[in-house]
Design a protein around this motif. Structure first.
Motif, PDB file in Angstrom:
ATOM      1  N   LEU A 195       0.801  -1.234   0.000  1.00  0.00           N
ATOM      2  CA  LEU A 195       0.000   0.000   0.000  1.00  0.00           C
ATOM      3  C   LEU A 195       0.832   1.281   0.000  1.00  0.00           C
ATOM      4  CD1 LEU A 195      -2.709  -1.038   2.632  1.00  0.00           C
ATOM      5  CD2 LEU A 195      -2.863  -1.181   0.141  1.00  0.00           C
ATOM      6  N   HIS A 196       2.164   1.156  -0.073  1.00  0.00           N
ATOM      7  CA  HIS A 196       3.013   2.336   0.151  1.00  0.00           C
ATOM      8  C   HIS A 196       2.794   3.452  -0.854  1.00  0.00           C
ATOM      9  CE1 HIS A 196       5.474   0.732  -3.108  1.00  0.00           C
ATOM     10  NE2 HIS A 196       6.215   1.811  -3.075  1.00  0.00           N
ATOM     11  N   ASP A 197       2.389   3.124  -2.076  1.00  0.00           N
ATOM     12  CA  ASP A 197       2.199   4.143  -3.111  1.00  0.00           C
ATOM     13  C   ASP A 197       0.725   4.464  -3.361  1.00  0.00           C
ATOM     14  OD1 ASP A 197       4.721   5.031  -3.761  1.00  0.00           O
ATOM     15  OD2 ASP A 197       4.987   3.696  -5.466  1.00  0.00           O
ATOM     16  N   THR A 198      -0.128   4.151  -2.406  1.00  0.00           N
ATOM     17  CA  THR A 198      -1.560   4.412  -2.567  1.00  0.00           C
ATOM     18  C   THR A 198      -1.824   5.874  -2.910  1.00  0.00           C
ATOM     19  OG1 THR A 198      -2.072   2.649  -0.985  1.00  0.00           O
ATOM     20  CG2 THR A 198      -3.799   4.266  -1.425  1.00  0.00           C
ATOM     21  N   GLY A 199      -1.042   6.767  -2.340  1.00  0.00           N
ATOM     22  CA  GLY A 199      -1.237   8.201  -2.576  1.00  0.00           C
ATOM     23  C   GLY A 199      -1.022   8.630  -4.016  1.00  0.00           C
ATOM     24  N   LYS A 200      -0.343   7.797  -4.810  1.00  0.00           N
ATOM     25  CA  LYS A 200      -0.137   8.156  -6.218  1.00  0.00           C
ATOM     26  C   LYS A 200      -1.450   8.191  -6.998  1.00  0.00           C
ATOM     27  CE  LYS A 200       4.706   6.926  -6.954  1.00  0.00           C
ATOM     28  NZ  LYS A 200       5.663   6.075  -7.693  1.00  0.00           N
ATOM     29  N   MET A 201      -2.485   7.565  -6.461  1.00  0.00           N
ATOM     30  CA  MET A 201      -3.779   7.617  -7.131  1.00  0.00           C
ATOM     31  C   MET A 201      -4.430   8.996  -7.000  1.00  0.00           C
ATOM     32  SD  MET A 201      -4.102   4.772  -8.678  1.00  0.00           S
ATOM     33  CE  MET A 201      -2.318   5.010  -8.936  1.00  0.00           C
ATOM     34  N   LYS A 202      -3.842   9.858  -6.192  1.00  0.00           N
ATOM     35  CA  LYS A 202      -4.297  11.240  -6.099  1.00  0.00           C
ATOM     36  C   LYS A 202      -3.481  12.165  -7.001  1.00  0.00           C
ATOM     37  CE  LYS A 202      -7.486  10.484  -3.009  1.00  0.00           C
ATOM     38  NZ  LYS A 202      -8.915  10.660  -3.331  1.00  0.00           N
ATOM     39  N   VAL A 203      -2.486  11.587  -7.701  1.00  0.00           N
ATOM     40  CA  VAL A 203      -1.672  12.356  -8.646  1.00  0.00           C
ATOM     41  C   VAL A 203      -2.319  12.249 -10.026  1.00  0.00           C
ATOM     42  CG1 VAL A 203       0.599  12.552  -9.744  1.00  0.00           C
ATOM     43  CG2 VAL A 203       0.433  11.908  -7.325  1.00  0.00           C
ATOM     44  N   PRO A 204      -2.529  13.358 -10.724  1.00  0.00           N
ATOM     45  CA  PRO A 204      -3.133  13.290 -12.068  1.00  0.00           C
ATOM     46  C   PRO A 204      -2.333  12.364 -12.983  1.00  0.00           C
ATOM     47  CG  PRO A 204      -3.056  15.560 -11.294  1.00  0.00           C
ATOM     48  CD  PRO A 204      -2.273  14.748 -10.300  1.00  0.00           C
ATOM     49  N   ASN A 205      -3.052  11.619 -13.823  1.00  0.00           N
ATOM     50  CA  ASN A 205      -2.398  10.651 -14.713  1.00  0.00           C
ATOM     51  C   ASN A 205      -1.366  11.294 -15.627  1.00  0.00           C
ATOM     52  OD1 ASN A 205      -3.286   8.033 -14.103  1.00  0.00           O
ATOM     53  ND2 ASN A 205      -5.256   8.394 -15.115  1.00  0.00           N
ATOM     54  N   GLU A 206      -1.636  12.522 -16.067  1.00  0.00           N
ATOM     55  CA  GLU A 206      -0.701  13.175 -16.987  1.00  0.00           C
ATOM     56  C   GLU A 206       0.637  13.481 -16.312  1.00  0.00           C
ATOM     57  OE1 GLU A 206      -3.738  16.365 -15.647  1.00  0.00           O
ATOM     58  OE2 GLU A 206      -3.711  14.235 -16.207  1.00  0.00           O
ATOM     59  N   ILE A 207       0.641  13.532 -14.983  1.00  0.00           N
ATOM     60  CA  ILE A 207       1.902  13.703 -14.241  1.00  0.00           C
ATOM     61  C   ILE A 207       2.488  12.342 -13.902  1.00  0.00           C
ATOM     62  CG2 ILE A 207       2.951  14.543 -12.099  1.00  0.00           C
ATOM     63  CD1 ILE A 207       0.933  16.819 -12.100  1.00  0.00           C
ATOM     64  N   LEU A 208       1.644  11.436 -13.401  1.00  0.00           N
ATOM     65  CA  LEU A 208       2.103  10.120 -12.974  1.00  0.00           C
ATOM     66  C   LEU A 208       2.747   9.346 -14.120  1.00  0.00           C
ATOM     67  CD1 LEU A 208       2.109   8.152 -10.546  1.00  0.00           C
ATOM     68  CD2 LEU A 208      -0.086   7.283 -11.374  1.00  0.00           C
ATOM     69  N   ASN A 209       2.189   9.481 -15.324  1.00  0.00           N
ATOM     70  CA  ASN A 209       2.671   8.718 -16.483  1.00  0.00           C
ATOM     71  C   ASN A 209       3.367   9.593 -17.520  1.00  0.00           C
ATOM     72  OD1 ASN A 209       1.510   6.257 -15.486  1.00  0.00           O
ATOM     73  ND2 ASN A 209      -0.495   7.006 -16.151  1.00  0.00           N
ATOM     74  N   GLU A 218       5.064  20.155 -11.203  1.00  0.00           N
ATOM     75  CA  GLU A 218       4.637  18.753 -11.254  1.00  0.00           C
ATOM     76  C   GLU A 218       5.382  17.921 -10.218  1.00  0.00           C
ATOM     77  OE1 GLU A 218       3.573  18.536 -16.049  1.00  0.00           O
ATOM     78  OE2 GLU A 218       5.607  18.119 -15.326  1.00  0.00           O
ATOM     79  N   PHE A 219       6.645  18.233 -10.046  1.00  0.00           N
ATOM     80  CA  PHE A 219       7.462  17.535  -9.067  1.00  0.00           C
ATOM     81  C   PHE A 219       6.887  17.738  -7.662  1.00  0.00           C
ATOM     82  CE2 PHE A 219      11.960  17.028  -7.183  1.00  0.00           C
ATOM     83  CZ  PHE A 219      11.850  15.653  -7.185  1.00  0.00           C
ATOM     84  N   ALA A 220       6.446  18.957  -7.369  1.00  0.00           N
ATOM     85  CA  ALA A 220       5.858  19.274  -6.063  1.00  0.00           C
ATOM     86  C   ALA A 220       4.576  18.463  -5.832  1.00  0.00           C
ATOM     87  CB  ALA A 220       5.573  20.764  -5.964  1.00  0.00           C
ATOM     88  N   ILE A 221       3.784  18.302  -6.883  1.00  0.00           N
ATOM     89  CA  ILE A 221       2.549  17.507  -6.772  1.00  0.00           C
ATOM     90  C   ILE A 221       2.891  16.039  -6.523  1.00  0.00           C
ATOM     91  CG2 ILE A 221       0.552  16.644  -8.065  1.00  0.00           C
ATOM     92  CD1 ILE A 221       0.472  19.390  -9.467  1.00  0.00           C
ATOM     93  N   MET A 222       3.857  15.514  -7.267  1.00  0.00           N
ATOM     94  CA  MET A 222       4.264  14.121  -7.095  1.00  0.00           C
ATOM     95  C   MET A 222       4.766  13.865  -5.669  1.00  0.00           C
ATOM     96  SD  MET A 222       4.605  11.103  -8.477  1.00  0.00           S
ATOM     97  CE  MET A 222       4.823  11.118 -10.253  1.00  0.00           C
TER      98      MET A 222
END
Length: 405
Positions: A195-209, A218-222
């Protein structure tokens, strides 16, 4: 000539060959560039970079700095010393466990996809499903850790977020078990890893991918994903402290340059320190949308190099002993010129694993797969031995073809 220098000695006119931070999304468009201003130097040091590699053929030199060959020779000598400790004892053979491990790996990947989907949709995480997956992974690791760990070498950059969570879970369970932790702590380490990266689901896909480097914004959001994940998990009834701690602090670093809280090493829990090592190892050895993964043995070398500042050196050594200097799933070159995939560690020596030999470099062709135990003598000339690791891409070898049951 490539040399390594401390970050405090960077000056305008030097050519950066490698920022030496493969484990993070740094705020630079390129990895290699000429330093032109003091502002660029300040930006480098602000990221937590402590040592970099420069190319003296393309920029200013630092005469007494060690070359990359000297650095790697010292690191490799350290790895050989670390490898003197015996690996984990296995209960069943790799072949016996592989089929079960493959099924568990698929089930775990599907479970992570479900967790991430539920988080995206604002629905509750089904912790019973998480606990069942962690239990199955633990049982497989206890029977033969190499079977499941080997499957982690099969990477798919399009599913990186899901596969990474399964990998961190598996490696955390293996790590905790090798340190002699009790079953409850092993369970909590696995839940935290899954579950450690669960919070990445709150990062917009265009940033995450995003296929390129992130902007500062974008780095600050990540960087908010550890706290986002912690906020999600702490709302779950009976969520225990260790998975929360792993989720919140797996990006903290021993020298206080990590995030979100810039904790010094003595304020980072052991489990979070372990998760930091495991998270980075899997990240740097995986293909991602903006990064080509490095071979496993090279990844271990980088972890050891970075442990000087960023990771707990004792835990890095323990992790390397856990998975082996040549981890299951890695491709190695033998003295005979053959290439083999590591399928199991030998109880006697981390330097003499069991291999599935599949290729010969002498004629650049595949050969009939053969199981070779490097700890056993081979003919009158003695046993073959490993000369180094190889990148499967160099030989166009599909590792999955030989690892899957």
């Amino acid at each position: 000539m490539i040399k390594k220098i401390p970050a405090e000695y960077i000056k305008p006119g030097m050519y950066i060959h490698d920022l030496n931070v493969d484990w993070m999304n740094h705020p630079f468009v390129r990895n290699r560039f000429v330093i032109q201003t003091d502002e660029e130097i300040a930006k480098i040091t602000a990221t937590g970079v402590r040592e970099i590699y420069i190319d003296t053929a393309l920029g200013l030199d630092m005469s007494d700095a060690p070359t990359i060959e000297e650095v790697n020779a010292e690191l490799d000598a350290d790895l050989l010393r670390i490898a003197e400790a015996p690996p984990m004892i296995v209960k069943v053979s790799y072949a016996e466990e592989l089929g079960r491990a493959h099924k568990i790996h698929q089930q775990a990947t599907n479970a992570v996809k479900t967790v991430m989907r539920d988080v995206r949709m604002g629905q509750a995480i089904q912790m019973d499903d998480v606990a069942n997956v962690v239990g199955d992974i633990t049982e497989s690791v206890l029977r033969n850790s190499g079977a499941l760990v080997g499957l982690l070498a099969i990477k798919n950059k399009d599913e990186y977020t899901f596969l990474h969570s399964v990998s961190v879970c598996t490696l955390m369970v293996t790590f905790a078990q090798s340190l002699g932790m009790d079953r409850n702590l092993i369970r909590l380490a696995g839940i935290g890893g899954l579950l450690h990266d669960t919070g990445k689901m709150k990062v917009p896909n265009e940033i995450l991918n995003k296929p390129g480097r992130l902007t500062d914004a974008e780095f600050a959001i990540m960087r908010r994903h550890p706290e986002e994940g912690w906020n999600i998990l702490r709302q779950i009834d009976d969520m225990e402290a260790i998975p929360l701690e792993i989720t919140l602090h797996h990006h903290e670093r021993m020298d206080g340059t990590g995030y979100p809280h810039k904790l010094p090493g003595n304020e980072i829990s052991q489990m979070a320190q372990m998760a930091a090592v495991v998270d980075v190892y899997d990240a740097i050895t995986s293909d991602r949308c903006y990064h080509v993964g490095m071979p496993a043995t090279e990844g271990l070398r980088k972890l050891w190099e970075w442990s000087k500042f960023h990771f707990n050196p004792e835990l890095v050594q323990a992790f390397m002993r856990t998975i082996g200097i040549y981890p299951v799933g890695s491709l190695v070159r033998l003295e005979s010129g053959r290439l083999g995939i590591v399928i199991e560690q030998n109880e006697g020596s981390l330097l003499q694993p069991k291999l599935k030999v599949i290729f010969t470099t002498k004629s650049n062709t595949y050969i009939t797969p053969t199981i070779v135990d490097l700890a056993r003598p081979m003919g009158k000339g003695g046993a073959d031995k490993i000369m180094g690791h190889e990148d499967p891409a160099k030989w166009q070898i599909n590792i999955a073809r030989f690892l899957l049951p």
